[in-house]
Design a protein around this motif. Structure first.
Motif, mmCIF file in Angstrom:
data_model
loop_
_atom_site.group_PDB
_atom_site.id
_atom_site.type_symbol
_atom_site.label_atom_id
_atom_site.label_comp_id
_atom_site.label_asym_id
_atom_site.label_seq_id
_atom_site.Cartn_x
_atom_site.Cartn_y
_atom_site.Cartn_z
ATOM 1 N N ARG A 123 0.827 -1.202 0.000
ATOM 2 C CA ARG A 123 0.000 0.000 0.000
ATOM 3 C C ARG A 123 0.865 1.257 0.000
ATOM 4 N NH1 ARG A 123 -5.088 0.483 0.441
ATOM 5 N NH2 ARG A 123 -5.362 -1.575 1.379
ATOM 6 N N VAL A 124 0.595 2.152 -0.955
ATOM 7 C CA VAL A 124 1.228 3.471 -1.007
ATOM 8 C C VAL A 124 0.328 4.406 -0.206
ATOM 9 C CG1 VAL A 124 1.924 5.374 -2.490
ATOM 10 C CG2 VAL A 124 2.248 3.002 -3.253
ATOM 11 N N LEU A 125 0.890 5.090 0.789
ATOM 12 C CA LEU A 125 0.087 5.903 1.691
ATOM 13 C C LEU A 125 -0.357 7.210 1.045
ATOM 14 C CD1 LEU A 125 2.036 5.490 5.037
ATOM 15 C CD2 LEU A 125 0.260 4.055 4.070
ATOM 16 N N ASN A 126 -1.506 7.698 1.507
ATOM 17 C CA ASN A 126 -1.963 9.037 1.119
ATOM 18 C C ASN A 126 -0.917 10.078 1.506
ATOM 19 O OD1 ASN A 126 -4.527 8.266 0.207
ATOM 20 N ND2 ASN A 126 -5.468 8.559 2.212
ATOM 21 N N THR A 127 -0.908 11.175 0.826
ATOM 22 C CA THR A 127 -0.172 12.361 1.266
ATOM 23 C C THR A 127 -1.215 13.446 1.492
ATOM 24 O OG1 THR A 127 0.270 12.973 -1.033
ATOM 25 C CG2 THR A 127 1.988 11.779 0.127
ATOM 26 N N THR A 128 -1.449 13.764 2.764
ATOM 27 C CA THR A 128 -2.535 14.667 3.135
ATOM 28 C C THR A 128 -1.999 15.874 3.902
ATOM 29 O OG1 THR A 128 -2.963 13.714 5.315
ATOM 30 C CG2 THR A 128 -4.021 12.647 3.431
ATOM 31 N N SER A 129 -2.884 16.785 4.182
ATOM 32 C CA SER A 129 -2.548 17.946 5.007
ATOM 33 C C SER A 129 -3.064 17.770 6.436
ATOM 34 C CB SER A 129 -3.119 19.214 4.375
ATOM 35 O OG SER A 129 -4.524 19.097 4.265
ATOM 36 N N THR A 130 -3.303 16.540 6.846
ATOM 37 C CA THR A 130 -3.775 16.239 8.190
ATOM 38 C C THR A 130 -2.673 16.492 9.212
ATOM 39 O OG1 THR A 130 -5.252 14.562 7.262
ATOM 40 C CG2 THR A 130 -4.786 14.402 9.613
ATOM 41 N N VAL A 131 -3.039 17.013 10.381
ATOM 42 C CA VAL A 131 -2.070 17.260 11.448
ATOM 43 C C VAL A 131 -1.645 15.941 12.088
ATOM 44 C CG1 VAL A 131 -3.017 19.543 11.941
ATOM 45 C CG2 VAL A 131 -3.835 17.561 13.248
ATOM 46 N N VAL A 132 -0.507 15.951 12.775
ATOM 47 C CA VAL A 132 -0.054 14.802 13.549
ATOM 48 C C VAL A 132 -0.470 15.018 14.999
ATOM 49 C CG1 VAL A 132 1.966 13.542 14.395
ATOM 50 C CG2 VAL A 132 1.874 14.305 12.021
ATOM 51 N N THR A 133 -1.075 13.999 15.594
ATOM 52 C CA THR A 133 -1.494 14.062 16.982
ATOM 53 C C THR A 133 -0.678 13.055 17.784
ATOM 54 O OG1 THR A 133 -3.727 14.688 16.318
ATOM 55 C CG2 THR A 133 -3.454 13.864 18.556
ATOM 56 N N ILE A 134 -0.171 13.502 18.918
ATOM 57 C CA ILE A 134 0.649 12.657 19.787
ATOM 58 C C ILE A 134 -0.083 12.476 21.104
ATOM 59 C CG2 ILE A 134 2.830 12.504 21.041
ATOM 60 C CD1 ILE A 134 4.016 14.252 18.755
ATOM 61 N N GLY A 135 -0.254 11.210 21.500
ATOM 62 C CA GLY A 135 -0.822 10.888 22.805
ATOM 63 C C GLY A 135 -2.328 10.951 22.852
ATOM 64 N N GLY A 136 -2.848 10.676 24.056
ATOM 65 C CA GLY A 136 -4.279 10.729 24.319
ATOM 66 C C GLY A 136 -4.770 9.521 25.089
ATOM 67 N N ASN A 137 -5.853 9.703 25.842
ATOM 68 C CA ASN A 137 -6.605 8.639 26.511
ATOM 69 C C ASN A 137 -5.892 7.950 27.676
ATOM 70 O OD1 ASN A 137 -8.837 9.119 25.018
ATOM 71 N ND2 ASN A 137 -8.563 7.415 23.626
ATOM 72 N N ASN A 138 -5.636 8.701 28.724
ATOM 73 C CA ASN A 138 -5.232 8.161 30.019
ATOM 74 C C ASN A 138 -3.957 7.331 29.976
ATOM 75 O OD1 ASN A 138 -5.631 8.116 32.766
ATOM 76 N ND2 ASN A 138 -6.838 6.250 32.726
ATOM 77 N N ASN A 139 -2.859 8.015 29.702
ATOM 78 C CA ASN A 139 -1.560 7.338 29.707
ATOM 79 C C ASN A 139 -0.459 8.365 29.919
ATOM 80 O OD1 ASN A 139 0.096 7.870 26.944
ATOM 81 N ND2 ASN A 139 -2.092 8.059 26.590
ATOM 82 N N TYR A 140 0.704 7.853 30.263
ATOM 83 C CA TYR A 140 1.920 8.653 30.267
ATOM 84 C C TYR A 140 2.695 8.288 29.012
ATOM 85 C CZ TYR A 140 1.123 9.848 35.158
ATOM 86 O OH TYR A 140 0.592 10.338 36.326
ATOM 87 N N GLN A 141 3.434 9.258 28.469
ATOM 88 C CA GLN A 141 4.192 9.032 27.242
ATOM 89 C C GLN A 141 5.519 9.762 27.334
ATOM 90 O OE1 GLN A 141 2.117 10.203 23.665
ATOM 91 N NE2 GLN A 141 3.600 9.217 22.349
ATOM 92 N N SER A 142 6.563 9.121 26.831
ATOM 93 C CA SER A 142 7.886 9.735 26.862
ATOM 94 C C SER A 142 8.696 9.314 25.651
ATOM 95 C CB SER A 142 8.605 9.316 28.146
ATOM 96 O OG SER A 142 9.843 9.982 28.264
ATOM 97 N N ASP A 143 9.563 10.204 25.212
ATOM 98 C CA ASP A 143 10.600 9.906 24.231
ATOM 99 C C ASP A 143 10.059 9.375 22.904
ATOM 100 O OD1 ASP A 143 13.272 10.251 23.730
ATOM 101 O OD2 ASP A 143 13.865 8.286 24.465
ATOM 102 N N LEU A 144 9.069 10.078 22.351
ATOM 103 C CA LEU A 144 8.576 9.732 21.014
ATOM 104 C C LEU A 144 9.642 10.091 19.986
ATOM 105 C CD1 LEU A 144 6.111 9.048 19.057
ATOM 106 C CD2 LEU A 144 5.882 11.520 18.894
ATOM 107 N N ARG A 145 9.842 9.200 19.036
ATOM 108 C CA ARG A 145 10.759 9.497 17.931
ATOM 109 C C ARG A 145 10.143 8.985 16.634
ATOM 110 N NH1 ARG A 145 16.976 7.512 17.026
ATOM 111 N NH2 ARG A 145 16.008 5.501 17.330
ATOM 112 N N ILE A 146 10.117 9.853 15.617
ATOM 113 C CA ILE A 146 9.627 9.510 14.289
ATOM 114 C C ILE A 146 10.789 9.687 13.323
ATOM 115 C CG2 ILE A 146 8.008 10.111 12.448
ATOM 116 C CD1 ILE A 146 6.130 11.228 14.637
ATOM 117 N N VAL A 147 11.076 8.644 12.552
ATOM 118 C CA VAL A 147 12.158 8.687 11.567
ATOM 119 C C VAL A 147 11.564 8.362 10.207
ATOM 120 C CG1 VAL A 147 14.372 7.709 10.855
ATOM 121 C CG2 VAL A 147 13.880 8.000 13.287
ATOM 122 N N LYS A 148 11.857 9.195 9.228
ATOM 123 C CA LYS A 148 11.346 9.026 7.866
ATOM 124 C C LYS A 148 12.521 8.783 6.921
ATOM 125 C CE LYS A 148 9.148 11.734 4.218
ATOM 126 N NZ LYS A 148 8.541 13.033 3.889
ATOM 127 N N GLY A 149 12.355 7.862 5.976
ATOM 128 C CA GLY A 149 13.379 7.627 4.966
ATOM 129 C C GLY A 149 14.371 6.554 5.346
#
Length: 188
Positions: A123-149
């Motif tokens: 599957r080739v993914l859409n390319t959209t103008s949608t925002v990126v959302t991080i986290g949500g719904n009763n949790n703790y979160q740390s050290d998110l990393r996104i790598v592209k390419g």
């Protein structure tokens, strides 16, 4: 890591404005330390998603509360691939290192360095103008990393056997090996 963000169940999350760097057209990885607190609740790790809209969505990486596992959805106008890790691979009220990688057509899901899901898709993914959302719904979160390419070398594997231990998750922030495909690190 030295801290974490708390996302309660009243809509707390971090939103990153639209940017083409989050359009995944090839290899990528998304990882984060997660401390989910409520069973049966889906927890967003990082998403570029519009509910009910395949044309507005590209990808979403979550803890699927229905079966205590990771889930990754890859979307385009013709449909969606939703892949999950092994049932009960997430431990509640504890820190879990959650990682998804895509190399070529291979999609792998890891929890605490153990391969918990493997699938393939062209599957080739859409390319959209949608925002990126991080986290949500009763949790703790740390050290998110996104790598592209590309993906960090520590996560490179040809393994397909569920339950295989592939790497030891890092306990410190990602600072020394930032590469050119590096997109974001969200450490608190």
């Amino acid at each position: 890591t030295s801290g974490s963000a708390y996302h309660d169940s009243s809509g707390d999350s971090l939103t990153i404005p639209t940017n083409t760097v989050f359009n995944f057209t090839g290899e990528f990885s998304v990882e984060s330390w997660m401390f989910p607190m409520t069973t049966g609740v889906t927890v967003g790790i990082a998403t570029k998603y519009v509910g009910g809209s395949l044309s507005g969505s590209e990808w979403y990486f979550v803890i699927d509360g229905a079966n205590s596992r990771l889930g990754i959805a890859l979307d385009n106008n013709s449909g969606e691939d939703y892949f999950t890790s092994a049932t009960n691979s997430i431990i509640y009220n504890a820190w879990n290192h959650c990682l998804v990688t895509r190399v070529g057509n291979a999609v792998r899901l890891f929890v605490n360095g153990v391969l918990q899901g493997y699938n393939t898709t062209s599957r080739v993914l859409n390319t959209t103008s949608t925002v990126v959302t991080i986290g949500g719904n009763n949790n703790y979160q740390s050290d998110l990393r996104i790598v592209k390419g590309g993906i960090p070398s520590a996560y490179s594997t040809s393994a397909t056997t569920i339950g295989s231990s592939i790497f030891t998750p890092r306990s410190e922030e990602h600072t020394s090996e930032l590469q050119s495909p590096y997109v974001i690190s969200y450490a608190v």
